[in-house]
Design a protein around this motif. Sequence first.
Motif, PDB file in Angstrom:
ATOM      1  N   ILE A 127       0.855  -1.189   0.000  1.00  0.00           N
ATOM      2  CA  ILE A 127       0.000   0.000   0.000  1.00  0.00           C
ATOM      3  C   ILE A 127       0.888   1.236   0.000  1.00  0.00           C
ATOM      4  N   THR A 128       0.307   2.367  -0.337  1.00  0.00           N
ATOM      5  CA  THR A 128       1.078   3.611  -0.367  1.00  0.00           C
ATOM      6  C   THR A 128       1.259   4.159   1.046  1.00  0.00           C
ATOM      7  N   LYS A 129       2.184   5.082   1.183  1.00  0.00           N
ATOM      8  CA  LYS A 129       2.374   5.720   2.481  1.00  0.00           C
ATOM      9  C   LYS A 129       1.107   6.469   2.893  1.00  0.00           C
ATOM     10  N   GLU A 130       0.476   7.142   1.954  1.00  0.00           N
ATOM     11  CA  GLU A 130      -0.747   7.882   2.268  1.00  0.00           C
ATOM     12  C   GLU A 130      -1.827   6.949   2.800  1.00  0.00           C
ATOM     13  N   ASN A 131      -1.972   5.800   2.152  1.00  0.00           N
ATOM     14  CA  ASN A 131      -2.965   4.825   2.587  1.00  0.00           C
ATOM     15  C   ASN A 131      -2.633   4.308   3.982  1.00  0.00           C
TER      16      ASN A 131
END
Length: 382
Positions: free
Chosen positions: A34-38
């Motif tokens: 997953i992304t850092k934002e997620n």
Amino acid sequence: KIFVDRQNAAHYTSITNIGLYLISTAYAYKLNIITKENAVNKITNTLNTLQKLERYNGFFYNWYEIDSLKQSGNYISTVDAGWLYFSLFIIEKIFPNETGNICRTIIKDANFIWLYDSEEGAFYLGYDTKKGYSPYHYKLLVSEARISLYFSILKGELKEDSWFKLARTLSKDIEQEQIPKGNFAKFKEIEYFNGYYLYDTLKVVPSWGGSLFEYLMPDLFIDEKVAENGMGLNNSNLIKAQIDYCLNKKNYNVWGLSPCATPDGGYGEYGVYLLGTQKGGYADGIVTPHASILAINYYPKEVINNIKNLISNYPIYGQYGFYDCIDMQSGKVGKTYLALDQAMIFISLANYLTDNYIPKIVESESSIKDLLNIIKEEEFYK
């Protein structure tokens, strides 16, 4: 949540589940799943919810209802608190700009000395807000409650010598599975019995029930392999004993005994009875995938081979990963997912794939280095 299947989910969770969910989310980001934002969104949502939960003396209760956010019962568990607060500490190190203030505030509110019996030199099992402290202690060194000791030393609430106040075995005059062997040793002014059990010719400092998670769960955050003649060696010997017990003594085609779900929808405790101080130890008969996967940093080839055997011999792998258990007599698989066991699987594999990314974060903290240096020099079985 306890169960992944929403339709049949239990509508409550433990604070250990919450803590390991946070760590699993951080590792999902580290592994580019997953992304850092997620990851930050998931973690901050959880932290915001934690701040809404009722606490007692700065500590979270052990269980909460998911829908109402009310505590389920009046019990505060020492070991579960250790897993949650240690998880918050790690999350603050990984995402300091996004989570730092909330994590630090929650951690600061809880002083583990409140759960520690200085006369006994051990943690109480917990505290019931209606009944008071548990009459029992986590006195054995080999216990999943080591995580609370590690965290209390990391936080500066206990000194390093607390490690040597814990028992390697029960006293010889107490009825237990074996009469322990060993001799008295001394660390500074603390004299302790450096005892052990025997499994054939293997020397092993026992746990309460002889299960893998009692030995290896603290390895999720602390790489105990560094104690090559102490705890790391002991963990290694226990794994060897479990493999031999399952494959040779019991003639199973897979190995891994630890508390887990049961195919009938219940929950049980499983281990190698010979290596449990409790007379009779835990039962055997049910293998759980998470148990062997906890050992992957010690014996990767054996663990990977066991994973292959689990998948090829049993319908053990489902939509969300490994189901929780196999009855070795009937071959029946309990098609349940426990959040705790799923988290132990995921974090163990992530540690292995990232060369112990999270344990190295912990090892870099100056407040834990003195203890790690001590246990590096420690020698069991003398």
